[in-house]
Design an enzyme around this catalytic site. Structure first.
Site, short mmCIF file in Angstrom:
data_model
loop_
_atom_site.label_atom_id
_atom_site.label_comp_id
_atom_site.label_asym_id
_atom_site.label_seq_id
_atom_site.Cartn_x
_atom_site.Cartn_y
_atom_site.Cartn_z
N TYR A 292 79.04 19.33 56.30
CA TYR A 292 79.70 20.45 55.63
C TYR A 292 80.29 21.41 56.65
CZ TYR A 292 80.31 24.54 52.61
OH TYR A 292 80.84 25.62 51.94
N TYR A 293 79.58 21.65 57.73
CA TYR A 293 80.06 22.52 58.81
C TYR A 293 81.39 22.02 59.35
CZ TYR A 293 80.19 24.17 63.72
OH TYR A 293 80.57 24.68 64.93
N PHE A 294 81.49 20.71 59.63
CA PHE A 294 82.74 20.16 60.15
C PHE A 294 83.87 20.29 59.13
CE2 PHE A 294 80.03 18.05 63.31
CZ PHE A 294 80.80 18.26 64.45
N LYS B 263 84.98 23.96 59.12
CA LYS B 263 85.74 24.27 60.33
C LYS B 263 87.17 23.73 60.23
CE LYS B 263 84.00 25.88 63.73
NZ LYS B 263 83.81 27.29 64.17
#
Length: 217
Positions: A128-130, A133
């Site tokens: 989810y972070y990627f 971003k």
């Protein structure tokens, strides 16, 4: 220059502040606690106390003031999804709007190489972070600002070498936070760099030369 750093208490943000101060620049930033503001004041850095997750774009614009450039270096580092959304996603969106409202149009975003950790089995929160971003990169690249997106490879705390590999596409390896900060400081001082996505890895080219090589004709 007058540079405002969101994420000034982070490792890259702190190193960037030191690099800019050594150049004679004015450095300001956003901190979450009063004791952080007081500590930065002892180094000649003015800071505004606030939480990027709770501030409005108008409040953030007031904090930016008359900055020549804004650097967004805050990040969740792949933690809880709600923090990632607030900091890496909505925080960047607010910074874009705040930069429009303030007396500057120059916004530099410290992002991440999309290939980072692809050799590993990633959990849902990191995936989810990627994704967030990437969405932030797209939002900034589609803005009307004079933007810069810097995507460093895996960050380590090794001493800086003063030499990097910098360009529109780079292999994923690792790079010291000190070299990331030094490269970012050099990029901020190169007005011909703008509306570009640059990836950064360890290399053999002196930082100043690497930055100059990415100036568009």
């Amino acid at each position: 220059m007058d540079v405002f750093i969101v994420g000034i208490t982070g490792k890259v943000g702190g190193l960037l502040a030191r690099d800019l101060l050594s150049r004679g620049d004015t450095v300001r930033g956003l901190v979450r606690r009063e004791e952080q503001r007081a500590e930065l004041a002892t180094h000649g850095i003015d800071a505004v106390v606030g939480d990027i997750a709770d501030m409005s774009a108008a409040e953030l614009a007031a904090a930016f003031g008359h900055a020549d450039a804004v650097v967004y270096g805050a990040g969740s580092n792949g933690g809880a999804a709600e923090v990632t959304k607030a900091v890496d996603g909505e925080g960047v969106a607010k910074a874009i709007e705040a930069t429009r409202r303030a007396d500057t149009d120059r916004l530099a975003l410290v992002s991440v190489l999309p290939e980072s950790w692809r050799e590993r089995e990633l959990g849902d929160e990191v995936e989810y972070y990627f994704a967030v971003k990437k969405e932030a990169d797209i939002a900034l690249s589609r803005s009307d600002l004079s933007w810069l997106i810097l995507r460093p490879s895996l960050l380590v705390d090794d001493p800086g070498t003063g030499a990097v590999s910098l360009g529109p596409a780079e292999f994923h390896g690792q790079i010291s936070r000190a070299d990331v900060a030094a490269t970012l400081a050099e990029l901020l001082h190169e007005p011909r760099i703008g509306r570009q996505i640059l990836e950064l890895n360890t290399g053999d080219t002196p930082i100043r030369d690497a930055v100059r090589a990415n100036v568009r004709p």
